[in-house]
Enzyme design. Structure first.
Site, short mmCIF file in Angstrom:
data_model
loop_
_atom_site.label_atom_id
_atom_site.label_comp_id
_atom_site.label_asym_id
_atom_site.label_seq_id
_atom_site.Cartn_x
_atom_site.Cartn_y
_atom_site.Cartn_z
CG ASP A 192 3.86 -23.94 -49.25
OD1 ASP A 192 3.68 -23.96 -50.48
OD2 ASP A 192 4.77 -24.60 -48.69
CG HIS B 97 9.55 -23.11 -57.93
ND1 HIS B 97 9.90 -22.14 -57.01
CD2 HIS B 97 8.88 -24.05 -57.23
CE1 HIS B 97 9.47 -22.49 -55.81
NE2 HIS B 97 8.83 -23.65 -55.91
CB SER B 98 9.79 -17.33 -61.65
OG SER B 98 10.64 -17.66 -62.72
CE1 TYR B 99 10.64 -18.49 -53.16
CE2 TYR B 99 11.40 -19.77 -55.05
CZ TYR B 99 11.06 -19.68 -53.71
OH TYR B 99 11.15 -20.81 -52.92
CG HIS C 140 9.09 -28.66 -56.48
ND1 HIS C 140 7.76 -28.58 -56.81
CD2 HIS C 140 9.35 -27.57 -55.68
CE1 HIS C 140 7.23 -27.50 -56.25
NE2 HIS C 140 8.16 -26.88 -55.56
CG ASN D 180 2.68 -28.93 -54.61
OD1 ASN D 180 2.92 -29.28 -53.45
ND2 ASN D 180 2.00 -27.82 -54.89
NE ARG D 181 5.62 -30.05 -49.31
CZ ARG D 181 5.57 -28.73 -49.51
NH1 ARG D 181 4.60 -28.21 -50.25
NH2 ARG D 181 6.48 -27.94 -48.99
CD GLU E 11 5.33 -23.31 -56.88
OE1 GLU E 11 5.48 -24.54 -57.02
OE2 GLU E 11 5.46 -22.73 -55.79
#
Length: 386
Positions: free
Chosen positions: A287, A215-217, A141, A115-116, A350
């Site tokens: 998000d 981080h799988s979509y 990330h 994340n940020r 996540e």
């Protein structure tokens, strides 16, 4: 002759004793699971580095494919209501698309900090650190050269109960601006009840921050041209973290009740995604980080796709989960089933500590000190609901 014979008998007895003890003390192996791990060539980077693919298979026929570049999960299959296994994670169609800069982090291990981090800066024990800016003013990330771009050492675990891979990577002191040499170990385990277990460990030689995630979509339909807005989602979290225009938490922990962010009862992802809500506008959809109820390893989310019957349950011991509805997928890349990855054709859950925690003292700490061990676990479990 009698003495020699007696000595020989004694010698054989001693050897037998040591041999038997040695055998008894050896770890019990599971050769049937070792046979369910296949290693193959995957591709070659522009620098000439050879990439390997590791394929795990369980007794039901479920498979997970992992490469040693970024610890990336390139494929994961799950059964539908008719018993047909299909790939349910987004990924690139060509190896070089992973190696040449993965703009969406498809399937990657994320570190040092998932994340940020606001303004790509934090202070730790009185010292300020500047890390890589790769998301406007923020670090995202782990920076441009985060763990998703690194070569991980991967080896099958011989004495594991189920098919298991051990991934290790040592990050140098100062890599991407983060302090301390960090040694990270991740285990991917595919169980016979169709669950992918991910266990994280890390140790450092000086104070640092750590927030690892995967981080799988996902798209449980198995058709990556279809939007995930028809997936029904439930999140075990009564609060979420509102963000500013740079998607950084403002410090408030807001109740989801009566808002588009209320997933305490299962509902389609698309039900409220286009609501007239300032937070949805800032994220161009979902998000955001949910504050999860409870503690320890527990069920924190369930996703159900009615058409296919696939169900995914997420369990974790983390305090938060970032739910991302694929808002920035933009049709630039081919899908594995034909067509393009368009907006909202994948979602992420996540599991992690909160975004920008190093700069927000009210959030759970992400500091790791020498002598301590970072440990975390997340499980993605698949089943069928008819």
């Amino acid at each position: 002759m009698k003495k020699t014979g007696m000595n020989l008998i004694i010698l054989l007895a001693v050897l037998c004793i040591f041999g038997c003890n040695k055998k008894e003390n050896q770890p019990k192996t599971h050769p049937e699971h070792m046979e369910n791990i296949k290693i193959s060539d995957y591709g070659v980077t522009a620098k000439g580095d050879s990439i390997k693919k590791f394929t795990l298979t369980n007794k039901n026929g479920m498979t997970v494919e992992v490469i040693n570049f970024g610890g990336i999960i390139t494929s994961l299959t799950a059964p539908d209501k008719n018993g047909k296994y299909g790939d349910v994670v987004l990924g690139f169609t060509k190896p070089e698309e992973y190696f040449n800069g993965n703009p969406y982090f498809f399937g990657a291990l994320i570190g040092r900090y998932g994340n940020r981090i606001a303004n790509a800066r934090f202070t730790l024990e009185g010292k300020t650190y500047d890390v890589d800016k790769n998301d406007g003013p923020n670090s995202l990330h782990g920076g441009k050269e985060g763990f998703n771009t690194k070569f991980w050492n991967i080896e099958p675990v011989k004495d594991a109960q189920f098919s298991t891979l051990k991934l290790t990577y040592t990050s140098a002191d100062g890599e991407e601006g983060f302090p301390g040499k960090l040694t990270t170990t991740v285990f991917y385990t595919l169980t016979d009840d169709n669950a992918l277990e991910i266990s994280y460990e890390a140790e450092t030689d000086k104070p640092t921050i750590v927030n690892l995630t995967q981080h799988s979509y996902f798209n449980l339909s198995g058709n990556f041209t279809k939007e995930i807005t028809d997936h029904e989602l439930q999140i075990n979290g009564d609060k979420f973290l509102p963000v500013n225009e740079n998607i950084i938490p403002v410090g408030e922990q807001k109740s989801v009740k009566g808002s588009p962010f209320d997933f305490t009862v299962s509902k389609p992802i698309g039900k409220d995604i286009n609501a007239d809500d300032e937070q949805l506008k800032r994220g161009k959809g979902y998000d955001h980080n949910w504050i999860l109820n409870g503690s320890g390893l527990r069920s924190i989310a369930k996703v159900y796709h009615p058409e296919s019957g696939r169900m995914m349950e997420v369990l974790t011991d983390e305090p938060g989960v970032q739910f991302y509805s694929g808002n920035f997928l933009d049709g630039k890349f081919d899908t594995k089933t034909g067509g393009k990855y368009q907006k909202r054709t994948g979602f992420c859950l996540e599991t992690q500590h909160f975004p920008d925690s190093p700069n927000q003292p009210s959030f759970p700490s992400t500091e790791l000190k020498p002598g301590e061990k970072y440990q975390s676990k997340t499980i993605y479990k698949f089943s069928v609901k008819k």
